[in-house]
Design an enzyme around this catalytic site. Structure first.
Site, mmCIF file in Angstrom:
data_model
loop_
_atom_site.group_PDB
_atom_site.id
_atom_site.type_symbol
_atom_site.label_atom_id
_atom_site.label_comp_id
_atom_site.label_asym_id
_atom_site.label_seq_id
_atom_site.Cartn_x
_atom_site.Cartn_y
_atom_site.Cartn_z
ATOM 1 N N ASN A 9 109.442 -92.028 69.230
ATOM 2 C CA ASN A 9 109.941 -93.209 69.938
ATOM 3 C C ASN A 9 108.760 -93.798 70.702
ATOM 4 O OD1 ASN A 9 111.193 -95.100 71.524
ATOM 5 N ND2 ASN A 9 112.285 -93.642 72.823
ATOM 6 N N LYS A 11 108.600 -96.452 72.305
ATOM 7 C CA LYS A 11 109.010 -97.246 73.481
ATOM 8 C C LYS A 11 108.242 -98.581 73.487
ATOM 9 C CE LYS A 11 109.982 -92.959 75.835
ATOM 10 N NZ LYS A 11 110.452 -92.354 77.054
ATOM 11 N N HIS A 96 119.614 -94.844 74.170
ATOM 12 C CA HIS A 96 118.553 -94.144 74.907
ATOM 13 C C HIS A 96 118.810 -94.295 76.406
ATOM 14 C CE1 HIS A 96 114.632 -93.018 76.443
ATOM 15 N NE2 HIS A 96 114.412 -92.438 75.282
ATOM 16 N N GLU A 98 116.948 -94.848 78.807
ATOM 17 C CA GLU A 98 116.276 -95.991 79.453
ATOM 18 C C GLU A 98 117.078 -97.267 79.241
ATOM 19 O OE1 GLU A 98 112.433 -95.352 77.622
ATOM 20 O OE2 GLU A 98 112.247 -93.493 78.770
ATOM 21 N N GLU A 168 119.101 -85.640 74.888
ATOM 22 C CA GLU A 168 117.926 -85.883 75.713
ATOM 23 C C GLU A 168 118.309 -85.769 77.179
ATOM 24 O OE1 GLU A 168 114.764 -88.232 73.548
ATOM 25 O OE2 GLU A 168 116.112 -89.735 74.345
ATOM 26 N N GLY A 174 109.841 -87.829 79.675
ATOM 27 C CA GLY A 174 108.617 -88.370 80.254
ATOM 28 C C GLY A 174 108.192 -87.662 81.536
ATOM 29 N N SER A 214 110.087 -84.442 76.732
ATOM 30 C CA SER A 214 108.796 -83.751 76.898
ATOM 31 C C SER A 214 108.544 -82.687 75.836
ATOM 32 C CB SER A 214 108.691 -83.149 78.314
ATOM 33 O OG SER A 214 108.754 -84.176 79.280
HETATM 34 C C1 PEP Z 1 112.165 -90.205 74.670
HETATM 35 O O1 PEP Z 1 111.908 -91.220 75.251
HETATM 36 O O2 PEP Z 1 113.069 -90.231 73.824
HETATM 37 C C2 PEP Z 1 111.428 -88.986 74.991
HETATM 38 C C3 PEP Z 1 111.905 -87.841 74.589
HETATM 39 O O3 PEP Z 1 110.279 -89.132 75.709
HETATM 40 P P1 PEP Z 1 109.206 -87.984 76.052
HETATM 41 O O4 PEP Z 1 108.981 -87.194 74.799
HETATM 42 O O5 PEP Z 1 107.974 -88.726 76.481
HETATM 43 O O6 PEP Z 1 109.796 -87.147 77.132
#
Ligand code: PEP
Length: 251
Positions: A9, A11, A96, A98, A168, A174, A214
């Site tokens: 992803n 972003k 997601h 966000e 998630e 992040g 992460s």
């Molecule tokens: C994400 O945005 O779906 C995500 C898992 O981000 P990160 O791997 O940076 O934590």
């Protein structure tokens, strides 16, 4: 049979030239090697067509990160699922955290987006997960169950079987703070059980459930070794071939 999937992803990162360079470098890195998972990259809308035309889409699936909850018309700034499909993309990340938090996407809107995506033959990668406060107050199972029920449980069995889910935990996205392998497995098993209660064991067993938050080269193997973790949705570590390839190769 469910598939193992490693999906990036991006972003809101990478201009067109940078994105094309990353996608073509990944394409090169995957040439001539056998991997044991499907690979997907979730790019901003502006990259979808150019990336799809520049890589081997039988080896790398292309995904959008959002789609409109309407078919077409006077919705300035929106991008429909049909438009996404016309670029050659095959997936769309929906729900997601966000988008839920910053753009106020509600379960009802997400339900419509899933319907639109499926109608355009896109595979939704549908994200669910609790915030830290919910985990600390031990509401995480309840929250995740409700996210699934409110946006997905009116789908027919056939439509539900086309989805990919991504657990998630928001506190892990992040932040560098990954869920432990045990926490991931516990929640993934719970999600699969929730699906089984509604759609039956066969559909539940065939649903790919990815972990996101992460995930990186050093923890991917341990996370993916859990029986209910079918891969990862990868943010930061998908922005470089050197970081993304070891995650793909963790399978
Ligand atoms: C994400 O945005 O779906 C995500 C898992 O981000 P990160 O791997 O940076 O934590």
């Amino acid at each position: 049979m469910r598939k193992n999937i490693v999906a990036g992803n991006w972003k809101m990162n990478m201009n067109l030239q940078e994105g094309l360079a990353l996608a073509t470098a990944l394409n090169e890195a995957l040439k001539g090697i056998t991997v044991h998972c499907d690979v997907v990259i979730g790019t901003p809308f502006i990259h979808l067509a150019s990336v799809s035309n520049s890589i081997d889409t039988t080896k790398i699936g292309v995904s959008a990160q959002n789609c409109a909850d309407k078919v077409s018309g006077a919705y300035t700034g929106e991008v429909s699922a049909g438009m996404i499909a016309s670029t050659g993309a095959k997936y769309v990340i929906l729900g997601h955290s966000e988008r839920r938090a910053y753009y106020h996407e509600t379960p009802a809107m997400l339900k419509e987006k899933v319907i639109q995506a499926l109608a355009s033959n896109l595979t939704p990668i549908f994200c669910i997960g609790e915030v830290l406060e919910e985990r600390e107050s031990e509401k995480h199972f309840e929250v995740v169950k409700s996210q699934i029920e409110t946006s997905l449980f009116e789908l027919s069995t056939e439509d539900f079987s086309k989805l990919v889910l991504a657990y998630e935990p928001v506190w892990a996205i992040g932040t560098g703070k990954t869920a432990t392998a045990a926490q991931a497995q516990e929640m993934h098993a719970f999600i699969r059980q929730t699906i089984a209660e509604k759609y039956g064991n066969e559909i539940a067993n065939d649903t790919s459930i990815l972990y996101g938050g992460s995930c990186n080269a050093s923890n991917a193997k341990e996370l993916f070794s859990n029986s209910d973790v079918d891969g990862g949705l990868i943010g930061g570590a998908s922005l470089g071939v050197d970081k993304f390839m070891p995650i793909i190769e963790a399978f």
